[in-house]
Scaffold this active site. Structure first.
Site, PDB file in Angstrom:
ATOM      1  N   CYS A   1       4.495 -13.134  -8.517  1.00  0.00           N
ATOM      2  CA  CYS A   1       5.362 -13.491  -7.428  1.00  0.00           C
ATOM      3  C   CYS A   1       5.323 -15.200  -7.390  1.00  0.00           C
ATOM      4  CB  CYS A   1       4.948 -13.215  -6.154  1.00  0.00           C
ATOM      5  SG  CYS A   1       3.032 -13.289  -5.742  1.00  0.00           S
TER       6      CYS A   1
ATOM      7  N   HIS B   1       5.991 -18.661  -1.059  1.00  0.00           N
ATOM      8  CA  HIS B   1       4.944 -19.308  -1.965  1.00  0.00           C
ATOM      9  C   HIS B   1       5.632 -20.704  -2.202  1.00  0.00           C
ATOM     10  CE1 HIS B   1       2.457 -15.681  -2.087  1.00  0.00           C
ATOM     11  NE2 HIS B   1       2.873 -15.538  -3.427  1.00  0.00           N
TER      12      HIS B   1
HETATM   13  P1  NAP Z   1      -0.298  -2.837  -0.716  1.00  0.00           P
HETATM   14  O1  NAP Z   1       0.315  -3.425   0.487  1.00  0.00           O
HETATM   15  O2  NAP Z   1      -1.880  -2.766  -0.630  1.00  0.00           O
HETATM   16  O3  NAP Z   1       0.307  -1.577  -0.980  1.00  0.00           O
HETATM   17  C1  NAP Z   1      -0.032  -0.807  -2.240  1.00  0.00           C
HETATM   18  C2  NAP Z   1       0.598   0.530  -2.141  1.00  0.00           C
HETATM   19  O4  NAP Z   1       0.025   1.375  -3.405  1.00  0.00           O
HETATM   20  C3  NAP Z   1       0.585   1.510  -0.937  1.00  0.00           C
HETATM   21  O5  NAP Z   1       1.804   2.352  -0.899  1.00  0.00           O
HETATM   22  C4  NAP Z   1      -0.699   2.452  -1.424  1.00  0.00           C
HETATM   23  O6  NAP Z   1      -0.549   3.720  -0.623  1.00  0.00           O
HETATM   24  C5  NAP Z   1      -0.503   2.759  -2.945  1.00  0.00           C
HETATM   25  N1  NAP Z   1      -1.592   3.178  -3.299  1.00  0.00           N
HETATM   26  C6  NAP Z   1      -2.769   2.749  -3.296  1.00  0.00           C
HETATM   27  N2  NAP Z   1      -3.695   3.228  -4.038  1.00  0.00           N
HETATM   28  C7  NAP Z   1      -2.960   4.299  -4.481  1.00  0.00           C
HETATM   29  C8  NAP Z   1      -3.399   5.791  -5.189  1.00  0.00           C
HETATM   30  N3  NAP Z   1      -4.637   5.863  -5.738  1.00  0.00           N
HETATM   31  N4  NAP Z   1      -2.264   6.602  -5.373  1.00  0.00           N
HETATM   32  C9  NAP Z   1      -1.056   6.298  -4.799  1.00  0.00           C
HETATM   33  N5  NAP Z   1      -0.705   5.333  -4.291  1.00  0.00           N
HETATM   34  C10 NAP Z   1      -1.671   4.206  -4.095  1.00  0.00           C
HETATM   35  O7  NAP Z   1       0.185  -3.916  -1.929  1.00  0.00           O
HETATM   36  P2  NAP Z   1       1.247  -4.871  -2.092  1.00  0.00           P
HETATM   37  O8  NAP Z   1       1.076  -6.116  -1.588  1.00  0.00           O
HETATM   38  O9  NAP Z   1       2.599  -4.196  -1.647  1.00  0.00           O
HETATM   39  O10 NAP Z   1       1.311  -4.905  -3.851  1.00  0.00           O
HETATM   40  C11 NAP Z   1       1.774  -3.889  -4.557  1.00  0.00           C
HETATM   41  C12 NAP Z   1       1.899  -4.418  -6.055  1.00  0.00           C
HETATM   42  O11 NAP Z   1       3.023  -5.352  -6.140  1.00  0.00           O
HETATM   43  C13 NAP Z   1       0.274  -4.853  -6.442  1.00  0.00           C
HETATM   44  O12 NAP Z   1       0.392  -4.417  -7.814  1.00  0.00           O
HETATM   45  C14 NAP Z   1       0.533  -6.213  -6.255  1.00  0.00           C
HETATM   46  O13 NAP Z   1      -0.052  -7.157  -7.374  1.00  0.00           O
HETATM   47  C15 NAP Z   1       2.288  -6.461  -6.680  1.00  0.00           C
HETATM   48  N6  NAP Z   1       2.844  -7.698  -6.303  1.00  0.00           N
HETATM   49  C16 NAP Z   1       2.802  -8.015  -5.008  1.00  0.00           C
HETATM   50  C17 NAP Z   1       3.139  -9.287  -4.312  1.00  0.00           C
HETATM   51  C18 NAP Z   1       3.054  -9.334  -2.877  1.00  0.00           C
HETATM   52  O14 NAP Z   1       3.794 -10.751  -2.526  1.00  0.00           O
HETATM   53  N7  NAP Z   1       2.596  -8.631  -1.841  1.00  0.00           N
HETATM   54  C19 NAP Z   1       4.134  -9.731  -5.344  1.00  0.00           C
HETATM   55  C20 NAP Z   1       4.178  -9.371  -6.641  1.00  0.00           C
HETATM   56  C21 NAP Z   1       3.765  -8.332  -6.924  1.00  0.00           C
HETATM   57  P3  NAP Z   1      -1.182   4.105   1.091  1.00  0.00           P
HETATM   58  O15 NAP Z   1      -0.373   3.179   1.802  1.00  0.00           O
HETATM   59  O16 NAP Z   1      -0.999   5.630   0.972  1.00  0.00           O
HETATM   60  O17 NAP Z   1      -2.792   3.543   0.728  1.00  0.00           O
END
Ligand code: NAP
Length: 350
Positions: free
Chosen positions: A149, A241
């Site tokens: 991001c 950010h």
């Molecule tokens: P998050 O809120 O923690 O969400 C994670 C997701 O992954 C949830 O839907 C979770 O499902 C699922 N998950 C976790 N363990 C799993 C498993 N074993 N099998 C299948 N699904 C699983 O994280 P986020 O912030 O959305 O980030 C998601 C991705 O995008 C990450 O790789 C992060 O680095 C990237 N990212 C995030 C941002 C940001 O600003 N947040 C920006 C760029 C990139 P449950 O709800 O069922 O646990």
């Protein structure tokens, strides 16, 4: 383009997953037909599995969907991934192996030589790496990624400056708590505080920027020669950010040329009017009190970054500030724009 293509979301219950649900709810080309998440959520109604945390109300169409296991049996051909990086590597590869096209937000494959790391305004031609990907991995499907991001926000402001011979970048970030997912960092750690370490973030900004701005030659990206030094911090801001940037050029242009370059910057998403494209991906504001997360984070639906405070730098040549929405332009919106580019280029079909 009148028929909407069914798509799936891996990690649909998370922060990025929810932004994907919103970004796709009224999309003219894509329709969410499948949602997947962890064991914790599988088998539940999406509405029950997902603690909805966005200001935009949860779209009715997804409430009754049953959350599926993240395996490529019933999922549509095109899937967006908002999976946690601890599982994204294995799950995304399984989908590409089964013939799906994966548009990923996770970090796992970003720096692999055969994976396009896309920002459609900057490097749509990097899609040609997919030929190499098919040859090397023998996947019947495909995988593309968007950068981290903070890299996306910064690189959108750097791309217009490459024409002036950009050589060095010093950047310090002030990153929102939503960038850490949910529950993310503890409130006791972040309220009234600044956290000086975000694991892996600085090296991502330094290397991903060079890949995004690089040129493809003989099926490989030759990284841009710009040297980036990044310091990243987490601050008590919900979304947005901010990056404080100093830049050095081979021959520094006058400031008016830099501001014009920011304001004139556009690419294929604008020329070809992709549904998610902002009209102006980079907005330069003259007001010395801008950009601010409170006022500017949602510019053009969160898809445009806002730049301000261009001035001379006594160490490098110029300095300025850029702000962008980390979960929209930095994640979900970026992925949707990537999928739009692939659809226009005939790389995604029913
Ligand atoms: P998050 O809120 O923690 O969400 C994670 C997701 O992954 C949830 O839907 C979770 O499902 C699922 N998950 C976790 N363990 C799993 C498993 N074993 N099998 C299948 N699904 C699983 O994280 P986020 O912030 O959305 O980030 C998601 C991705 O995008 C990450 O790789 C992060 O680095 C990237 N990212 C995030 C941002 C940001 O600003 N947040 C920006 C760029 C990139 P449950 O709800 O069922 O646990």
């Amino acid at each position: 383009m009148s028929e909407r293509l069914d798509v799936g979301i891996l990690g649909a219950t998370g922060t990025v997953g929810q932004e994907l649900i919103v970004a796709l709810a009224t999309h003219p080309w894509f329709r969410v037909a499948w949602v997947g998440a962890s064991e914790r959520s599988v088998g539940k109604r999406y509405a029950d599995a997902t603690p909805w945390r966005l200001r935009t109300p949860r779209p009715d169409a997804v409430a009754e969907m049953v959350v599926e296991e993240c395996v490529p049996v019933t999922a549509p051909r095109l899937v967006f991934s908002g999976l946690d990086s601890t599982v994204a590597g294995e799950v995304e590869a399984a989908f590409a192996t089964a013939g799906h096209t994966v548009v990923s937000n996770a970090r796992n494959y970003r720096m692999d030589a055969d994976v396009p790391l896309l920002i459609p305004e900057i490097n749509p031609d990097h899609l040609q790496l997919l030929e190499e990907q098919t040859r090397v991995r023998q996947w019947p499907g495909k995988l593309v990624a968007n950068p981290n991001c903070s890299t996306i926000v910064m690189t959108l402001a750097l791309a217009p400056l490459c024409q002036f011979g950009l050589t060095h970048v010093m950047v310090s970030t002030l990153q929102a708590v939503s960038g850490a997912g949910y529950p993310g960092v503890s409130s006791l750690d972040i309220v009234g505080n600044i956290l000086p370490h975000i694991d892996g973030e600085e090296s991502k900004m330094e290397s991903e920027t060079q890949k995004v701005l690089g040129a493809v030659t003989h099926g490989r990206v030759v990284p841009h020669e710009v040297v980036v030094s990044a310091q990243t911090t987490r601050v008590p801001v919900i979304n947005g950010h901010t990056a404080l940037i100093s830049v050095k050029f081979e021959t520094p242009p006058p400031p008016g040329d830099i501001i014009r370059a920011f304001r004139d910057f556009s690419g294929r998403p604008q020329a070809e009017q992709f549904p998610t494209a902002p009209c102006h991906p980079v907005c330069y504001l003259d007001d010395p009190n801008r950009p601010q997360p409170k006022l500017d984070v949602d510019r053009e639906g969160g898809m445009a970054v806002t730049v301000g405070r261009l001035r001379e730098c006594p160490v490098l040549d110029y300095k300025f500030i850029v702000l962008g929405h980390n979960t929209v332009r930095g994640a979900a919106g970026a992925a949707v724009l990537n999928a739009e580019l692939m659809k226009v280029d005939g790389l995604v079909s029913i």
